[in-house]
Design a protein around this motif. Sequence first.
Motif, PDB file in Angstrom:
ATOM      1  N   THR A  99       0.813  -1.256   0.187  1.00 61.97           N
ATOM      2  CA  THR A  99      -0.027  -0.037   0.104  1.00 61.97           C
ATOM      3  C   THR A  99       1.112   1.181   0.005  1.00 61.97           C
ATOM      4  OG1 THR A  99      -1.607  -1.080   1.149  1.00 61.97           O
ATOM      5  CG2 THR A  99      -1.766   1.310   1.176  1.00 61.97           C
ATOM      6  N   ALA A 100       2.246   1.267   0.627  1.00 62.96           N
ATOM      7  CA  ALA A 100       2.803   2.318   0.936  1.00 62.96           C
ATOM      8  C   ALA A 100       3.513   2.599  -0.248  1.00 62.96           C
ATOM      9  CB  ALA A 100       3.530   2.456   2.031  1.00 62.96           C
ATOM     10  N   GLY A 101       3.636   1.508  -1.218  1.00 59.36           N
ATOM     11  CA  GLY A 101       4.474   1.770  -2.479  1.00 59.36           C
ATOM     12  C   GLY A 101       3.580   2.545  -3.667  1.00 59.36           C
ATOM     13  N   GLU A 102       2.474   3.038  -3.324  1.00 58.18           N
ATOM     14  CA  GLU A 102       1.911   3.547  -4.126  1.00 58.18           C
ATOM     15  C   GLU A 102       1.344   4.992  -3.856  1.00 58.18           C
ATOM     16  OE1 GLU A 102       0.923   2.457  -7.375  1.00 58.18           O
ATOM     17  OE2 GLU A 102       2.303   0.757  -6.901  1.00 58.18           O
ATOM     18  N   PRO A 103       1.320   6.159  -4.745  1.00 63.68           N
ATOM     19  CA  PRO A 103       1.074   7.481  -4.156  1.00 63.68           C
ATOM     20  C   PRO A 103      -0.391   7.582  -3.965  1.00 63.68           C
ATOM     21  CG  PRO A 103       2.518   7.556  -6.121  1.00 63.68           C
ATOM     22  CD  PRO A 103       2.072   6.059  -6.004  1.00 63.68           C
TER      23      PRO A 103
ATOM     24  N   SER B  17       2.249  13.562  -5.410  1.00 68.81           N
ATOM     25  CA  SER B  17       2.001  12.511  -4.003  1.00 68.81           C
ATOM     26  C   SER B  17       2.887  11.342  -4.404  1.00 68.81           C
ATOM     27  CB  SER B  17       0.460  12.049  -4.404  1.00 68.81           C
ATOM     28  OG  SER B  17       0.329  10.937  -3.440  1.00 68.81           O
ATOM     29  N   ALA B  18       3.604  10.913  -3.147  1.00 67.12           N
ATOM     30  CA  ALA B  18       4.371  10.027  -3.381  1.00 67.12           C
ATOM     31  C   ALA B  18       4.693   9.061  -2.345  1.00 67.12           C
ATOM     32  CB  ALA B  18       5.958  10.693  -3.590  1.00 67.12           C
ATOM     33  N   PRO B  19       5.096   7.802  -2.451  1.00 65.81           N
ATOM     34  CA  PRO B  19       5.744   7.121  -1.461  1.00 65.81           C
ATOM     35  C   PRO B  19       6.961   7.354  -0.900  1.00 65.81           C
ATOM     36  CG  PRO B  19       6.118   5.858  -3.529  1.00 65.81           C
ATOM     37  CD  PRO B  19       5.410   7.197  -4.011  1.00 65.81           C
ATOM     38  N   THR B  20       7.209   7.436   0.393  1.00 61.55           N
ATOM     39  CA  THR B  20       8.399   7.828   0.827  1.00 61.55           C
ATOM     40  C   THR B  20       9.097   6.698   1.554  1.00 61.55           C
ATOM     41  OG1 THR B  20       7.893   8.540   2.910  1.00 61.55           O
ATOM     42  CG2 THR B  20       7.714  10.214   1.196  1.00 61.55           C
TER      43      THR B  20
ATOM     44  N   PRO C  68       7.180   9.710  -7.780  1.00 58.60           N
ATOM     45  CA  PRO C  68       5.792  10.319  -7.291  1.00 58.60           C
ATOM     46  C   PRO C  68       4.909  10.757  -8.526  1.00 58.60           C
ATOM     47  CG  PRO C  68       7.573  12.066  -7.642  1.00 58.60           C
ATOM     48  CD  PRO C  68       8.109  10.827  -7.992  1.00 58.60           C
ATOM     49  N   GLN C  69       3.864  10.827  -8.293  1.00 61.78           N
ATOM     50  CA  GLN C  69       2.670  11.375  -9.389  1.00 61.78           C
ATOM     51  C   GLN C  69       2.623  12.827  -9.090  1.00 61.78           C
ATOM     52  OE1 GLN C  69      -0.951   9.416  -8.482  1.00 61.78           O
ATOM     53  NE2 GLN C  69      -0.150   7.406  -9.514  1.00 61.78           N
TER      54      GLN C  69
ATOM     55  N   THR D 194      11.135  16.320  -7.838  1.00 62.02           N
ATOM     56  CA  THR D 194      12.529  15.938  -7.290  1.00 62.02           C
ATOM     57  C   THR D 194      12.312  15.808  -5.766  1.00 62.02           C
ATOM     58  OG1 THR D 194      13.374  17.057  -9.220  1.00 62.02           O
ATOM     59  CG2 THR D 194      14.761  16.760  -7.067  1.00 62.02           C
ATOM     60  N   ASP D 195      11.700  16.651  -5.250  1.00 66.33           N
ATOM     61  CA  ASP D 195      11.543  16.634  -3.909  1.00 66.33           C
ATOM     62  C   ASP D 195      10.811  15.498  -3.115  1.00 66.33           C
ATOM     63  OD1 ASP D 195      12.894  19.218  -3.656  1.00 66.33           O
ATOM     64  OD2 ASP D 195      11.065  20.298  -3.188  1.00 66.33           O
ATOM     65  N   LEU D 196       9.938  15.010  -3.766  1.00 66.00           N
ATOM     66  CA  LEU D 196       9.417  13.756  -3.643  1.00 66.00           C
ATOM     67  C   LEU D 196       9.727  12.554  -3.991  1.00 66.00           C
ATOM     68  CD1 LEU D 196       5.501  15.026  -3.852  1.00 66.00           C
ATOM     69  CD2 LEU D 196       6.728  15.128  -1.746  1.00 66.00           C
ATOM     70  N   ARG D 197      10.609  12.648  -4.842  1.00 66.50           N
ATOM     71  CA  ARG D 197      11.090  11.291  -5.429  1.00 66.50           C
ATOM     72  C   ARG D 197      12.086  10.450  -4.386  1.00 66.50           C
ATOM     73  NH1 ARG D 197      11.984   8.741 -10.125  1.00 66.50           N
ATOM     74  NH2 ARG D 197      11.403  10.912 -11.169  1.00 66.50           N
ATOM     75  N   SER D 198      11.906   9.046  -3.984  1.00 68.39           N
ATOM     76  CA  SER D 198      12.538   8.330  -3.113  1.00 68.39           C
ATOM     77  C   SER D 198      12.990   7.004  -3.592  1.00 68.39           C
ATOM     78  CB  SER D 198      11.696   8.465  -1.764  1.00 68.39           C
ATOM     79  OG  SER D 198      10.543   7.488  -2.004  1.00 68.39           O
ATOM     80  N   GLU D 199      13.290   6.150  -2.742  1.00 69.17           N
ATOM     81  CA  GLU D 199      14.047   4.913  -2.961  1.00 69.17           C
ATOM     82  C   GLU D 199      12.649   3.938  -3.135  1.00 69.17           C
ATOM     83  OE1 GLU D 199      13.526   4.895   1.554  1.00 69.17           O
ATOM     84  OE2 GLU D 199      14.332   6.216  -0.122  1.00 69.17           O
TER      85      GLU D 199
END
Length: 160
Positions: free
Chosen positions: A26-30, A154-157, A70-71, A61-66
């Motif tokens: 679940t956390a893997g999806e924005p 929106s992004a997973p972190t 993001p959407q 860029t700010d919301l991108r993570s491992e």
Amino acid sequence: MRVILAVTGAVLVLGAAAVAGVRWTTAGEPVPVAAPAGASTALPEGEYEAVVDNRTAEVATDLRSERGAPQVATYAMPAATTWDQVRSDVAGQLDGWEQVGDCADTGERQVQCTWSEPTRWWPRLVRIVFLRPAEPGDTDSYPWPENTFLVIGSAPTGSR
């Protein structure tokens, strides 16, 4: 007795693993965030493109993570749209989420707000950036006197 304890322990471990697996998935999806009423993905032509594209790229860029990309979406908003309308509309979709930092309207042409999902591991984030025209007569302003824009990301972190 040992068999009952072993089975009970195995059920508990499997249950915890299942919960963790569901949470991981679940956390893997924005989280999907609908645009406020009146928002349009059809952006008008104008000299705003560089500024709006830069803000959109900053949010991405700010919301991108491992955990993944993001959407991010950009919308043209009706000129009379206010920051409070946009912020409350998005916050209403994120019931129970925690606001990160101050989201007060500073009167600036660019205002932003971020929310975090209240979970210990792998929270998701939502960020909005509101770009509005300057007041009439402001000579140091963005070159779009009649357009208001909204960027929603929106992004997973990663874990906190």
